[in-house]
Motif scaffolding. Structure first.
Motif, short mmCIF file in Angstrom:
data_model
loop_
_atom_site.label_atom_id
_atom_site.label_comp_id
_atom_site.label_asym_id
_atom_site.label_seq_id
_atom_site.Cartn_x
_atom_site.Cartn_y
_atom_site.Cartn_z
N LYS A 299 -122.95 3.38 9.93
CA LYS A 299 -122.64 4.76 10.34
C LYS A 299 -123.90 5.54 10.73
CE LYS A 299 -118.39 3.89 9.04
NZ LYS A 299 -117.36 3.55 10.05
N ASN A 300 -124.81 4.85 11.43
CA ASN A 300 -126.00 5.54 11.93
C ASN A 300 -126.50 4.83 13.18
OD1 ASN A 300 -127.21 3.22 10.99
ND2 ASN A 300 -128.22 4.21 9.26
N GLY A 301 -127.56 5.35 13.78
CA GLY A 301 -128.08 4.77 15.01
C GLY A 301 -128.98 3.57 14.76
N PRO A 302 -129.25 2.76 15.79
CA PRO A 302 -130.07 1.55 15.66
C PRO A 302 -131.44 1.81 15.04
CG PRO A 302 -129.00 1.59 17.80
CD PRO A 302 -128.74 2.93 17.16
N GLU A 303 -132.04 2.96 15.37
CA GLU A 303 -133.38 3.25 14.85
C GLU A 303 -133.38 3.51 13.34
OE1 GLU A 303 -131.28 6.95 15.97
OE2 GLU A 303 -131.69 5.05 16.99
N GLU A 304 -132.18 3.70 12.74
CA GLU A 304 -132.09 3.97 11.30
C GLU A 304 -131.53 2.77 10.52
OE1 GLU A 304 -129.49 7.33 11.84
OE2 GLU A 304 -131.10 8.72 11.31
N HIS A 305 -131.27 1.66 11.20
CA HIS A 305 -130.66 0.50 10.54
C HIS A 305 -131.52 -0.04 9.40
CE1 HIS A 305 -127.89 -0.64 14.17
NE2 HIS A 305 -127.49 0.45 13.52
N VAL A 309 -130.41 -0.27 5.43
CA VAL A 309 -130.27 -1.54 4.73
C VAL A 309 -131.17 -1.58 3.49
CG1 VAL A 309 -130.69 -4.03 4.90
CG2 VAL A 309 -129.55 -2.83 6.76
N GLU A 310 -132.38 -1.05 3.59
CA GLU A 310 -133.29 -1.01 2.44
C GLU A 310 -132.68 -0.19 1.30
OE1 GLU A 310 -136.86 0.52 4.16
OE2 GLU A 310 -137.64 -1.46 4.69
N LYS A 311 -132.03 0.93 1.64
CA LYS A 311 -131.37 1.75 0.62
C LYS A 311 -130.22 0.99 -0.03
CE LYS A 311 -132.42 6.35 2.52
NZ LYS A 311 -131.85 7.58 3.12
N LYS A 317 -129.32 -3.76 -6.23
CA LYS A 317 -130.13 -4.21 -7.36
C LYS A 317 -129.84 -3.41 -8.62
CE LYS A 317 -134.03 -6.10 -4.72
NZ LYS A 317 -135.48 -5.96 -4.41
N VAL A 318 -129.67 -2.09 -8.45
CA VAL A 318 -129.35 -1.23 -9.59
C VAL A 318 -127.98 -1.58 -10.16
CG1 VAL A 318 -128.84 1.14 -10.31
CG2 VAL A 318 -130.79 0.69 -8.81
N LEU A 319 -127.01 -1.78 -9.27
CA LEU A 319 -125.66 -2.14 -9.71
C LEU A 319 -125.64 -3.49 -10.41
CD1 LEU A 319 -123.57 -0.99 -6.61
CD2 LEU A 319 -123.57 0.04 -8.89
N GLN A 320 -126.40 -4.46 -9.88
CA GLN A 320 -126.46 -5.78 -10.51
C GLN A 320 -127.07 -5.69 -11.89
OE1 GLN A 320 -128.68 -7.94 -7.52
NE2 GLN A 320 -126.83 -8.85 -6.63
N LYS A 321 -128.11 -4.87 -12.03
CA LYS A 321 -128.74 -4.70 -13.34
C LYS A 321 -127.78 -4.07 -14.33
CE LYS A 321 -132.86 -2.73 -15.50
NZ LYS A 321 -134.11 -1.95 -15.30
N ASN A 322 -127.05 -3.04 -13.88
CA ASN A 322 -126.07 -2.38 -14.75
C ASN A 322 -124.95 -3.34 -15.13
OD1 ASN A 322 -127.53 -0.01 -14.60
ND2 ASN A 322 -126.28 0.86 -12.95
N ASN A 323 -124.53 -4.16 -14.16
CA ASN A 323 -123.45 -5.10 -14.40
C ASN A 323 -123.86 -6.15 -15.44
OD1 ASN A 323 -120.82 -6.25 -13.76
ND2 ASN A 323 -121.96 -7.93 -12.81
N LEU A 324 -125.12 -6.60 -15.36
CA LEU A 324 -125.60 -7.57 -16.34
C LEU A 324 -125.65 -6.96 -17.74
CD1 LEU A 324 -128.54 -9.30 -14.40
CD2 LEU A 324 -126.38 -10.33 -15.10
#
Length: 445
Positions: A299-305, A309-311, A317-324
């Motif tokens: 939901k953004n332009g190519p220059e913001e891809h 993705v980094e976000k 990673k945060v969700l995986q840590k919480n899930n563990l």
């Protein structure tokens, strides 16, 4: 009945079939063997050829389908001449047809091109050979593109090409240097495309090994079984190189070259990846489709891809840590609940789809008593997953292999614990029956 030629006749026929054209050098008149120039090498743009079958014998072709190696039975055919290029010079072999019969592989055997097909042909028969032009022209573009990039990298920076690979989607040259800078890549790319726009001719020449020019042209050496004249691919004013491959007749047929970048190669060398001709257009089309899909998903332009993705990666990673953390807490709670039960059983079984090895081991550790037999599984209930069996060491040693066998799995155990991978998780019910029968039998004893 198919005619079979005698050995002597076959030798004479094979020799005569390779005398295909002549060349005058000074006052000398040379017959040029076709081992140095099949029809596809004399006219790289030819798409078909009417020729004659010299021999046809049973043969095998090793293939690979879905990672599984297979051997195909068929026939090896030698022709008086061919429009299909056998592999050589770093270039893969052509594909095509002989009288509408698909040619599945073409290899060079000494001076001959061996065509592997599934149907036999009569010796002496006239046949029409056709080439898969899309594949051929792609190989011509990549091969001539390699010569051009190699020559420019050498002339500008002295980087020698030690090997190259014509890949299915992208090609690369191995340069004898540990580093090629981004600035150097830009300069090389600009100059090779300038030469393409200048429509520089590419000429095929033949010279003898005693010609003074022989020691001056670029080459990685001749094959051990080479005989006769040497074929030179001359990009006029740019490069002259010994080569047996098929090439464009003018650099304009390359259309364009795009250098994708570099990777560290072997022994302090650098692999430089590139695309030539139609591959550049296909790459651009694929890139646009990917870009369009990402734009829709993010939901953004190519220059913001990249930023988006980094976000997402950080969030995952945060969700995986919480899930563990939650899984660990759940494992402890599950074990404690069972242990606090007044009428707890001698058998504890549990399956959790989203669990892992750590989850199972925490449960087993928390239960931690030899008088309880613990059977745990995680993963898809009907497909594959992981399993763990724990309890008294002698009991686990006896039952572990049988549990693994029922689950069509592989595992190992020690000190009262047996665990591994299960390929038939649907059989866990039968494992529970096995364990229950064992416990009941012990009670009766």
């Amino acid at each position: 009945m198919k005619r079979v030629k005698s050995a002597s006749t076959a030798v004479i026929t094979s020799f005569l079939s390779r005398i295909t054209f002549c060349k005058t050098i000074g006052n000398l008149f040379f017959l040029i063997p076709s081992e140095m120039a099949f029809h596809c090498q004399r006219d790289c743009y030819a798409t078909e050829l009417l020729t004659e079958v010299v021999s046809c014998s049973p043969g095998n072709l090793k293939t690979e389908c879905g990672g599984k190696k297979e051997v195909m039975c068929g026939f090896n055919v030698l022709l008086k001449d061919t429009v299909l290029f056998p592999e050589g010079g770093g270039q893969p072999d052509d594909r095509g047809f002989i009288n509408e019969i698909p040619v599945l592989r073409i290899t060079r055997l000494g001076p001959d091109a061996v065509h592997f097909i599934s149907t036999p042909l009569e010796i002496g028969a006239q046949v029409l050979v056709k080439v898969d032009w899309e594949r051929r022209f792609d190989h011509m573009q990549q091969h001539s593109g390699q010569h051009l990039v190699t020559a420019i990298a050498d002339s500008l920076y002295g980087y020698k090409t030690t090997s190259w690979e014509l890949g299915r989607q992208r090609s690369f040259i191995e340069l004898d240097t540990p580093v090629v800078t981004v600035e150097q890549i830009d300069v090389i790319e600009k100059l090779v495309n300038q030469k393409i726009r200048e429509r520089v001719p590419v000429v095929v020449r033949l010279i003898t090994t005693d010609d003074p020019e022989f020691d001056m042209v670029r080459s990685r050496g001749l094959p051990d079984d080479h005989a006769g004249p040497v074929r030179i691919i001359d990009i006029q004013g740019v490069d002259a190189n010994m080569c047996c491959g098929t090439h464009v007749s003018n650099l304009s047929d390359l259309q364009m070259i795009k250098i994708l970048g570099t990777e560290k190669g072997k022994k302090n060398k650098t692999n430089l990846f590139f695309l030539a001709g139609e591959r550049v257009l296909k790459f651009a089309a694929r890139s646009f489709i990917v870009e369009k899909s990402l734009t829709s998903l993010l939901k953004n332009g190519p220059e913001e891809h990249i930023e988006a993705v980094e976000k997402l990666q950080k969030s995952v990673k945060v969700l995986q840590k919480n899930n563990l953390t939650l899984l660990r807490d759940l494992a402890v709670l599950t074990a404690q609940t069972f242990k606090s039960s007044a009428d707890r059983d001698k058998l504890f079984t549990l399956h959790r789809k989203d669990g892992d090895n750590e989850f199972m081991n925490i449960v087993a550790n928390e239960l931690g008593t030899e008088d309880i037999l613990v059977f745990l599984t995680v993963g898809d209930e009907k497909a594959s997953g992981l399993f763990l069996l724990s309890g008294a060491a002698d009991v686990v040693e006896q039952l572990g292999p049988r549990v693994s066998e029922l689950l069509d799995g592989k595992g190992a155990g020690k000190k009262g614990r047996f665990q591994g991978k299960a390929n038939k998780m649907s059989q866990r019910g039968n494992v529970e029956i096995l364990l229950r029968e064992y416990i009941n039998k012990k009670k009766e004893e």
